[in-house]
Design a protein around this motif. Sequence first.
Motif, PDB file in Angstrom:
ATOM      1  N   ALA A  75     -14.616  33.367  60.218  1.00  0.00           N
ATOM      2  CA  ALA A  75     -13.935  34.645  59.960  1.00  0.00           C
ATOM      3  C   ALA A  75     -14.559  35.292  58.733  1.00  0.00           C
ATOM      4  O   ALA A  75     -14.947  34.608  57.783  1.00  0.00           O
ATOM      5  CB  ALA A  75     -12.446  34.403  59.743  1.00  0.00           C
ATOM      6  N   ALA A  76     -14.668  36.613  58.760  1.00  0.00           N
ATOM      7  CA  ALA A  76     -15.243  37.329  57.614  1.00  0.00           C
ATOM      8  C   ALA A  76     -14.482  38.617  57.379  1.00  0.00           C
ATOM      9  O   ALA A  76     -14.223  39.383  58.319  1.00  0.00           O
ATOM     10  CB  ALA A  76     -16.721  37.606  57.845  1.00  0.00           C
ATOM     11  N   TYR A  77     -14.129  38.856  56.124  1.00  0.00           N
ATOM     12  CA  TYR A  77     -13.490  40.101  55.704  1.00  0.00           C
ATOM     13  C   TYR A  77     -14.432  40.807  54.739  1.00  0.00           C
ATOM     14  O   TYR A  77     -14.735  40.290  53.661  1.00  0.00           O
ATOM     15  CB  TYR A  77     -12.149  39.813  55.029  1.00  0.00           C
ATOM     16  CG  TYR A  77     -11.103  39.245  55.959  1.00  0.00           C
ATOM     17  CD1 TYR A  77     -10.199  40.080  56.617  1.00  0.00           C
ATOM     18  CD2 TYR A  77     -11.025  37.874  56.202  1.00  0.00           C
ATOM     19  CE1 TYR A  77      -9.238  39.558  57.485  1.00  0.00           C
ATOM     20  CE2 TYR A  77     -10.071  37.344  57.055  1.00  0.00           C
ATOM     21  CZ  TYR A  77      -9.189  38.194  57.696  1.00  0.00           C
ATOM     22  OH  TYR A  77      -8.239  37.685  58.555  1.00  0.00           O
ATOM     23  N   PHE A  78     -14.915  41.978  55.157  1.00  0.00           N
ATOM     24  CA  PHE A  78     -15.839  42.742  54.327  1.00  0.00           C
ATOM     25  C   PHE A  78     -15.069  43.794  53.518  1.00  0.00           C
ATOM     26  O   PHE A  78     -13.946  44.159  53.856  1.00  0.00           O
ATOM     27  CB  PHE A  78     -16.896  43.417  55.196  1.00  0.00           C
ATOM     28  CG  PHE A  78     -17.813  42.442  55.890  1.00  0.00           C
ATOM     29  CD1 PHE A  78     -18.930  41.941  55.238  1.00  0.00           C
ATOM     30  CD2 PHE A  78     -17.551  42.005  57.184  1.00  0.00           C
ATOM     31  CE1 PHE A  78     -19.774  41.032  55.860  1.00  0.00           C
ATOM     32  CE2 PHE A  78     -18.382  41.096  57.814  1.00  0.00           C
ATOM     33  CZ  PHE A  78     -19.499  40.606  57.150  1.00  0.00           C
ATOM     34  N   ASN A  79     -15.712  44.274  52.445  1.00  0.00           N
ATOM     35  CA  ASN A  79     -15.069  45.233  51.532  1.00  0.00           C
ATOM     36  C   ASN A  79     -13.700  44.706  51.086  1.00  0.00           C
ATOM     37  O   ASN A  79     -12.722  45.461  51.001  1.00  0.00           O
ATOM     38  CB  ASN A  79     -14.910  46.601  52.202  1.00  0.00           C
ATOM     39  CG  ASN A  79     -16.253  47.224  52.538  1.00  0.00           C
ATOM     40  OD1 ASN A  79     -17.144  47.284  51.699  1.00  0.00           O
ATOM     41  ND2 ASN A  79     -16.397  47.685  53.780  1.00  0.00           N
ATOM     42  N   ALA A  80     -13.656  43.404  50.824  1.00  0.00           N
ATOM     43  CA  ALA A  80     -12.392  42.735  50.498  1.00  0.00           C
ATOM     44  C   ALA A  80     -12.386  42.302  49.037  1.00  0.00           C
ATOM     45  O   ALA A  80     -13.428  42.168  48.398  1.00  0.00           O
ATOM     46  CB  ALA A  80     -12.184  41.537  51.413  1.00  0.00           C
ATOM     47  N   GLU A  81     -11.180  42.062  48.527  1.00  0.00           N
ATOM     48  CA  GLU A  81     -11.018  41.691  47.113  1.00  0.00           C
ATOM     49  C   GLU A  81      -9.975  40.594  46.977  1.00  0.00           C
ATOM     50  O   GLU A  81      -8.843  40.738  47.474  1.00  0.00           O
ATOM     51  CB  GLU A  81     -10.584  42.915  46.310  1.00  0.00           C
ATOM     52  CG  GLU A  81     -10.323  42.631  44.843  1.00  0.00           C
ATOM     53  CD  GLU A  81      -9.739  43.828  44.108  1.00  0.00           C
ATOM     54  OE1 GLU A  81      -9.486  43.697  42.892  1.00  0.00           O
ATOM     55  OE2 GLU A  81      -9.518  44.891  44.747  1.00  0.00           O
ATOM     56  N   VAL A  82     -10.336  39.510  46.335  1.00  0.00           N
ATOM     57  CA  VAL A  82      -9.392  38.419  46.080  1.00  0.00           C
ATOM     58  C   VAL A  82      -8.398  38.876  45.015  1.00  0.00           C
ATOM     59  O   VAL A  82      -8.787  39.378  43.959  1.00  0.00           O
ATOM     60  CB  VAL A  82     -10.114  37.149  45.624  1.00  0.00           C
ATOM     61  CG1 VAL A  82      -9.100  36.048  45.289  1.00  0.00           C
ATOM     62  CG2 VAL A  82     -11.085  36.669  46.693  1.00  0.00           C
ATOM     63  N   LEU A  83      -7.103  38.657  45.292  1.00  0.00           N
ATOM     64  CA  LEU A  83      -6.057  39.065  44.359  1.00  0.00           C
ATOM     65  C   LEU A  83      -5.432  37.880  43.633  1.00  0.00           C
ATOM     66  O   LEU A  83      -5.127  37.963  42.447  1.00  0.00           O
ATOM     67  CB  LEU A  83      -4.962  39.830  45.109  1.00  0.00           C
ATOM     68  CG  LEU A  83      -5.390  41.108  45.834  1.00  0.00           C
ATOM     69  CD1 LEU A  83      -4.208  41.710  46.591  1.00  0.00           C
ATOM     70  CD2 LEU A  83      -5.975  42.122  44.857  1.00  0.00           C
ATOM     71  N   GLU A  84      -5.256  36.786  44.358  1.00  0.00           N
ATOM     72  CA  GLU A  84      -4.583  35.622  43.761  1.00  0.00           C
ATOM     73  C   GLU A  84      -4.868  34.384  44.603  1.00  0.00           C
ATOM     74  O   GLU A  84      -5.064  34.475  45.818  1.00  0.00           O
ATOM     75  CB  GLU A  84      -3.066  35.866  43.679  1.00  0.00           C
ATOM     76  CG  GLU A  84      -2.289  34.746  43.015  1.00  0.00           C
ATOM     77  CD  GLU A  84      -0.781  35.016  42.951  1.00  0.00           C
ATOM     78  OE1 GLU A  84      -0.028  34.063  42.663  1.00  0.00           O
ATOM     79  OE2 GLU A  84      -0.370  36.166  43.203  1.00  0.00           O
ATOM     80  N   ILE A  85      -4.867  33.239  43.937  1.00  0.00           N
ATOM     81  CA  ILE A  85      -5.024  31.955  44.614  1.00  0.00           C
ATOM     82  C   ILE A  85      -3.817  31.093  44.262  1.00  0.00           C
ATOM     83  O   ILE A  85      -3.464  30.947  43.089  1.00  0.00           O
ATOM     84  CB  ILE A  85      -6.320  31.259  44.175  1.00  0.00           C
ATOM     85  CG1 ILE A  85      -7.539  32.146  44.487  1.00  0.00           C
ATOM     86  CG2 ILE A  85      -6.468  29.903  44.857  1.00  0.00           C
ATOM     87  CD1 ILE A  85      -8.797  31.731  43.777  1.00  0.00           C
ATOM     88  N   THR A  86      -3.162  30.560  45.273  1.00  0.00           N
ATOM     89  CA  THR A  86      -2.021  29.677  45.060  1.00  0.00           C
ATOM     90  C   THR A  86      -2.423  28.268  45.496  1.00  0.00           C
ATOM     91  O   THR A  86      -3.476  28.075  46.115  1.00  0.00           O
ATOM     92  CB  THR A  86      -0.791  30.136  45.857  1.00  0.00           C
ATOM     93  OG1 THR A  86      -0.953  29.760  47.238  1.00  0.00           O
ATOM     94  CG2 THR A  86      -0.592  31.654  45.756  1.00  0.00           C
ATOM     95  N   PRO A  87      -1.604  27.273  45.215  1.00  0.00           N
ATOM     96  CA  PRO A  87      -1.962  25.901  45.636  1.00  0.00           C
ATOM     97  C   PRO A  87      -2.170  25.744  47.139  1.00  0.00           C
ATOM     98  O   PRO A  87      -2.915  24.849  47.567  1.00  0.00           O
ATOM     99  CB  PRO A  87      -0.769  25.077  45.152  1.00  0.00           C
ATOM    100  CG  PRO A  87      -0.263  25.830  43.958  1.00  0.00           C
ATOM    101  CD  PRO A  87      -0.430  27.278  44.316  1.00  0.00           C
ATOM    102  N   THR A  88      -1.555  26.608  47.957  1.00  0.00           N
ATOM    103  CA  THR A  88      -1.649  26.440  49.407  1.00  0.00           C
ATOM    104  C   THR A  88      -2.216  27.647  50.149  1.00  0.00           C
ATOM    105  O   THR A  88      -2.431  27.575  51.360  1.00  0.00           O
ATOM    106  CB  THR A  88      -0.261  26.137  50.000  1.00  0.00           C
ATOM    107  OG1 THR A  88       0.639  27.208  49.652  1.00  0.00           O
ATOM    108  CG2 THR A  88       0.288  24.823  49.455  1.00  0.00           C
ATOM    109  N   THR A  89      -2.450  28.756  49.446  1.00  0.00           N
ATOM    110  CA  THR A  89      -2.930  29.967  50.116  1.00  0.00           C
ATOM    111  C   THR A  89      -3.946  30.701  49.246  1.00  0.00           C
ATOM    112  O   THR A  89      -4.137  30.370  48.073  1.00  0.00           O
ATOM    113  CB  THR A  89      -1.770  30.942  50.418  1.00  0.00           C
ATOM    114  OG1 THR A  89      -1.235  31.431  49.173  1.00  0.00           O
ATOM    115  CG2 THR A  89      -0.672  30.290  51.231  1.00  0.00           C
ATOM    116  N   ILE A  90      -4.565  31.715  49.847  1.00  0.00           N
ATOM    117  CA  ILE A  90      -5.353  32.680  49.092  1.00  0.00           C
ATOM    118  C   ILE A  90      -4.895  34.075  49.518  1.00  0.00           C
ATOM    119  O   ILE A  90      -4.665  34.330  50.706  1.00  0.00           O
ATOM    120  CB  ILE A  90      -6.867  32.491  49.308  1.00  0.00           C
ATOM    121  CG1 ILE A  90      -7.652  33.468  48.441  1.00  0.00           C
ATOM    122  CG2 ILE A  90      -7.264  32.612  50.771  1.00  0.00           C
ATOM    123  CD1 ILE A  90      -9.145  33.164  48.369  1.00  0.00           C
TER     124      ILE A  90
END
Length: 327
Positions: free
Chosen positions: A212-227
């Motif tokens: 899977a690929a998400y382009f023009n995307a931005e990481v907002l937060e990382i949790t212990p079980t999710t992104i």
Amino acid sequence: MKLFDLIIIGGGPIGLNCALEAEKAGLSYLIIEKGTIVNSLYNYPLYMTFFSTADKLEIADIPFITTSPKPGRRDALEYYQGISRQRNININLYEEVLKITKEEQFVVETSKSVYLAKKVVIATGFYDIPNKMNVKGEELSKVKHYYSEPYPYANQKIAVIGSSNSAVDAALETYRKGAEVTMIIRHSEISKSVKYWVKPDIENRIKEGNIAAYFNAEVLEITPTTIIFKDENQTVQEIENDFVLAMTGYLPNFEFLRNSGIELQGDCLNPFYSEETMETNVPGLYLAGVVCGGKDTHLWFIENSRIHANLIVKDILSKIEVSRNQI
């Protein structure tokens, strides 16, 4: 305390090349390296293949012999460390340089000792400091800024951040070991700089839906079980995640350069140096290799920075000759 003609900070390929050129010129030298010989290459992914052919990675006209069309990490380690053994390179390992000051001579303070030098070359590369995303959760142990091999990620949900060679290699290798891979890419496509024999592979895996690929995307937060990230439609998404491979690049140690007196210019913090001599604004202090590019770490690599050693030693010898003529 011995006074060296030249101290070289960094025992990578370019640092070794500087040493070999200094030796050829009859200059006394010492390399100080905070890790092992070619430490950055040692920390590359285990199965990495170079973009360059072996002849482009050679230093000091010493043949780089390999049976592969493109040498890999192990080939390079054998080549450069073999040169160090065979040529009896004067190098101190696992000794970090903490400070350089310019008095009558250069004073180089390390984690183990203090040295004096007439001239200094900084050839430290850029691989030691990750380019952080600066998002909440980046400090979690599941977030890795370095990738070595795919086996720890088998059957895990992996988020790969980035679209450069390191990100693409990590995505493909972990996918082929059974990981569920999602790439989060801030640009609109896979980087054009990705190795030409790998680029079609990742694009086809994305096209068929296996990665899977998400382009023009931005990481907002990382949790212990999710992104948590924002996609190109500005929609916030949260997906299950076991590991984050943040292949967001690396930076030189700008604080060390600044504390050494080197001027850093512009948004990319490009260090000041002469293109003809590699000398910085500090007389007698030179730069060599990738560190010359500031944040533009893609500008310099082994192939096109081998010449730096020749320029530096040539300039040192010319200054020695001028000094003799003035006596």
